[in-house]
Design a protein around this motif. Structure first.
Motif, PDB file in Angstrom:
ATOM      1  N   GLY A  11      14.085  16.657   6.351  1.00 22.69           N
ATOM      2  CA  GLY A  11      12.846  17.378   6.085  1.00 22.69           C
ATOM      3  C   GLY A  11      11.857  16.621   5.252  1.00 22.69           C
ATOM      4  N   GLU A  12      12.109  15.342   4.980  1.00 19.83           N
ATOM      5  CA  GLU A  12      11.195  14.533   4.203  1.00 19.83           C
ATOM      6  C   GLU A  12      10.249  13.769   5.120  1.00 19.83           C
ATOM      7  OE1 GLU A  12      13.519  11.981   1.817  1.00 19.83           O
ATOM      8  OE2 GLU A  12      14.486  13.583   0.681  1.00 19.83           O
ATOM      9  N   ALA A  13       9.173  13.251   4.528  1.00 20.62           N
ATOM     10  CA  ALA A  13       8.238  12.437   5.293  1.00 20.62           C
ATOM     11  C   ALA A  13       8.918  11.148   5.717  1.00 20.62           C
ATOM     12  CB  ALA A  13       6.997  12.123   4.448  1.00 20.62           C
ATOM     13  N   PRO A  14       8.532  10.573   6.839  1.00 22.74           N
ATOM     14  CA  PRO A  14       9.144   9.325   7.286  1.00 22.74           C
ATOM     15  C   PRO A  14       8.897   8.207   6.295  1.00 22.74           C
ATOM     16  CG  PRO A  14       7.187   9.836   8.568  1.00 22.74           C
ATOM     17  CD  PRO A  14       7.489  11.048   7.752  1.00 22.74           C
ATOM     18  N   TYR A  15       9.707   7.138   6.430  1.00 26.87           N
ATOM     19  CA  TYR A  15       9.620   6.004   5.519  1.00 26.87           C
ATOM     20  C   TYR A  15       8.204   5.468   5.443  1.00 26.87           C
ATOM     21  CZ  TYR A  15      10.542   1.352   3.628  1.00 26.87           C
ATOM     22  OH  TYR A  15      10.525   0.210   2.869  1.00 26.87           O
ATOM     23  N   TYR A  16       7.551   5.351   6.555  1.00 31.12           N
ATOM     24  CA  TYR A  16       6.166   4.890   6.565  1.00 31.12           C
ATOM     25  C   TYR A  16       5.449   5.525   7.742  1.00 31.12           C
ATOM     26  CZ  TYR A  16       2.559   1.801   4.793  1.00 31.12           C
ATOM     27  OH  TYR A  16       1.428   1.321   4.199  1.00 31.12           O
ATOM     28  N   TYR A  17       4.490   6.387   7.432  1.00 29.89           N
ATOM     29  CA  TYR A  17       3.772   7.115   8.474  1.00 29.89           C
ATOM     30  C   TYR A  17       2.749   6.198   9.142  1.00 29.89           C
ATOM     31  CZ  TYR A  17       0.342  10.251  10.540  1.00 29.89           C
ATOM     32  OH  TYR A  17      -0.531  10.860  11.396  1.00 29.89           O
ATOM     33  N   VAL A  18       2.784   6.144  10.455  1.00 33.54           N
ATOM     34  CA  VAL A  18       1.827   5.354  11.224  1.00 33.54           C
ATOM     35  C   VAL A  18       0.843   6.324  11.870  1.00 33.54           C
ATOM     36  CG1 VAL A  18       1.484   3.713  13.104  1.00 33.54           C
ATOM     37  CG2 VAL A  18       3.541   3.572  11.676  1.00 33.54           C
ATOM     38  N   PRO A  19      -0.413   6.321  11.441  1.00 27.62           N
ATOM     39  CA  PRO A  19      -1.384   7.264  12.006  1.00 27.62           C
ATOM     40  C   PRO A  19      -1.714   6.923  13.449  1.00 27.62           C
ATOM     41  CG  PRO A  19      -2.487   5.715  10.554  1.00 27.62           C
ATOM     42  CD  PRO A  19      -1.013   5.448  10.416  1.00 27.62           C
ATOM     43  N   PRO A  20      -2.237   7.882  14.192  1.00 32.09           N
ATOM     44  CA  PRO A  20      -2.628   7.600  15.583  1.00 32.09           C
ATOM     45  C   PRO A  20      -3.852   6.703  15.628  1.00 32.09           C
ATOM     46  CG  PRO A  20      -3.309   9.814  14.949  1.00 32.09           C
ATOM     47  CD  PRO A  20      -2.466   9.294  13.814  1.00 32.09           C
ATOM     48  N   GLY A  77      -0.440  17.541   4.750  1.00 32.04           N
ATOM     49  CA  GLY A  77       0.516  17.911   5.786  1.00 32.04           C
ATOM     50  C   GLY A  77       1.909  17.376   5.542  1.00 32.04           C
ATOM     51  N   GLY A  78       2.122  16.678   4.432  1.00 30.74           N
ATOM     52  CA  GLY A  78       3.442  16.174   4.093  1.00 30.74           C
ATOM     53  C   GLY A  78       3.858  14.949   4.869  1.00 30.74           C
ATOM     54  N   LEU A  79       2.904  14.203   5.418  1.00 33.97           N
ATOM     55  CA  LEU A  79       3.234  13.029   6.219  1.00 33.97           C
ATOM     56  C   LEU A  79       3.398  11.757   5.388  1.00 33.97           C
ATOM     57  CD1 LEU A  79       0.807  13.629   9.227  1.00 33.97           C
ATOM     58  CD2 LEU A  79       3.260  14.105   9.128  1.00 33.97           C
ATOM     59  N   ASN A  80       2.978  11.813   4.145  1.00 33.28           N
ATOM     60  CA  ASN A  80       3.029  10.616   3.305  1.00 33.28           C
ATOM     61  C   ASN A  80       4.289  10.609   2.444  1.00 33.28           C
ATOM     62  OD1 ASN A  80       0.576   9.963   4.368  1.00 33.28           O
ATOM     63  ND2 ASN A  80      -0.619  10.493   2.542  1.00 33.28           N
ATOM     64  N   SER A  81       5.055   9.561   2.547  1.00 34.34           N
ATOM     65  CA  SER A  81       6.274   9.408   1.755  1.00 34.34           C
ATOM     66  C   SER A  81       5.954   8.677   0.453  1.00 34.34           C
ATOM     67  CB  SER A  81       7.320   8.635   2.556  1.00 34.34           C
ATOM     68  OG  SER A  81       6.852   7.312   2.799  1.00 34.34           O
ATOM     69  N   LYS A  82       6.996   8.433  -0.352  1.00 31.38           N
ATOM     70  CA  LYS A  82       6.799   7.680  -1.588  1.00 31.38           C
ATOM     71  C   LYS A  82       6.356   6.253  -1.295  1.00 31.38           C
ATOM     72  CE  LYS A  82      10.045  10.307  -4.426  1.00 31.38           C
ATOM     73  NZ  LYS A  82      11.279  10.251  -5.260  1.00 31.38           N
ATOM     74  N   ARG A  83       6.804   5.737  -0.157  1.00 35.33           N
ATOM     75  CA  ARG A  83       6.399   4.382   0.220  1.00 35.33           C
ATOM     76  C   ARG A  83       4.884   4.298   0.400  1.00 35.33           C
ATOM     77  NH1 ARG A  83       8.805  -0.645  -0.114  1.00 35.33           N
ATOM     78  NH2 ARG A  83       7.830  -2.042   1.386  1.00 35.33           N
ATOM     79  N   ILE A  84       4.301   5.289   1.050  1.00 31.18           N
ATOM     80  CA  ILE A  84       2.853   5.305   1.246  1.00 31.18           C
ATOM     81  C   ILE A  84       2.142   5.548  -0.076  1.00 31.18           C
ATOM     82  CG2 ILE A  84       0.965   6.516   2.408  1.00 31.18           C
ATOM     83  CD1 ILE A  84       2.760   6.953   4.761  1.00 31.18           C
ATOM     84  N   ASP A  85       2.743   6.370  -0.940  1.00 29.89           N
ATOM     85  CA  ASP A  85       2.164   6.595  -2.261  1.00 29.89           C
ATOM     86  C   ASP A  85       2.070   5.274  -3.027  1.00 29.89           C
ATOM     87  OD1 ASP A  85       1.422   8.630  -4.467  1.00 29.89           O
ATOM     88  OD2 ASP A  85       2.984   7.418  -5.403  1.00 29.89           O
TER      89      ASP A  85
END
Length: 292
Positions: A11-20, A77-85
């Motif tokens: 239920g966590e955001a992915p390691y690194y969100y890739v936007p469209p 929307g919860g798509l950003n993980s700690k990696r993106i932060d």
């Protein structure tokens, strides 16, 4: 199981969100191209120049509004993980570092003109062979005597009032930040609003100072090295204050809409970093432009 599958399962955001795929980058590039072409036409006397430059700037604001809006929706929307932060934090850090280098160049120009060039032009050899009777004082009317007489702006009282405004805004912003971290949203909203008001009040005071300097002191951009450096340093800082206050205004609206949590509020922190940087730069300006 892959890292992405594990985070999705938990239920966590992915390691690194890739936007469209997005059209924002190409739109922004076209807007900047229109702005630069319009500015070039403007300075060369073409009637189309101001309109094209203004249209490019307006369209750029529209692109940024949509681009930042997409980033905000991704974050909420919860798509950003700690990696993106961490990525956002490093990006803001390097951006502020580039701004430090930007102002360092102007402060270096001020130092070189005042403490190197001016004394050198007033030496006996320079007075004998180049500019007779030139006095190495700062500010001055130039060695050729072609600069119209002007008066410099002293530290009292408006620059000192502006210093108090910015230092107070740094305190109110810190109070708002601590209130947000303590989950006191209404307190954070109030003190952030005070910060924004203080910031735009600073801009109004500086606009009045410019009017006074231009009309009563005859201090203009063409007033030799001093006039050029004075307006470049204080003008670019004023632009950064407008930008920072605008950023904080957006953050205020987001706070009112319920964005940010005590543990996830980098948008607030990034704007606060930028504002504190603006405060520190002004202290340098206050000392080296108005006092020294």
């Amino acid at each position: 199981m892959t890292a992405v599958a594990q985070t999705a399962h938990s239920g966590e955001a992915p390691y690194y969100y890739v936007p469209p795929q997005s059209a924002h980058p190409i739109r922004g590039s076209l807007c900047m191209l229109a702005t630069l072409v319009g500015a070039a036409l403007w300075v060369n006397g073409y009637a189309l120049g101001p309109w094209l430059c203004g249209a490019g700037i307006l369209c750029m604001f529209m692109v940024l509004f949509g681009w930042f809006g997409d980033a905000i929706r991704e974050s909420e929307g919860g798509l950003n993980s700690k990696r993106i932060d961490h990525s956002y934090r490093w990006s803001m850090t390097w951006f502020i570092f580039s701004e430090v280098m930007f102002f360092s160049a102007f402060f270096g120009s001020l130092w070189y003109t005042r403490d190197v060039s001016t004394p050198w032009l007033s030496t006996l050899d320079s007075q004998t062979w180049l500019w007779p009777h030139f006095a190495g004082t700062w500010p001055n009317f130039g060695p050729a005597g072609t600069v119209a007489p002007f008066e410099s702006v002293g530290p009292f009282w408006l620059p000192t009032i502006n210093t108090a405004l910015l230092l107070t805004s740094a305190v109110t912003l810190t109070i708002a930040h601590h209130a947000l971290r303590a989950a006191h949203r209404q307190k954070a909203i109030f003190w952030l609003a005070v910060t924004v008001i203080l910031g735009f009040t600073f801009v109004g005071c500086q606009a009045y100072e410019y009017h006074h300097a231009y009309t009563e002191l005859n201090l203009r951009f063409t007033s030799g090295a001093f006039g050029a450096l004075f307006y470049m340093l204080t003008g670019f800082h004023g632009f950064h204050v407008i930008l920072g206050a605008t950023m904080l205004t957006v953050i205020w609206f987001r706070l009112v809409r319920g964005h940010f949590t005590p543990d996830n509020h980098f948008g607030f922190e990034g704007a606060a970093w930028y504002w504190h940087f603006v405060d520190v730069v002004w202290l340098g300006l206050y000392i080296f432009v108005y006092w020294v």
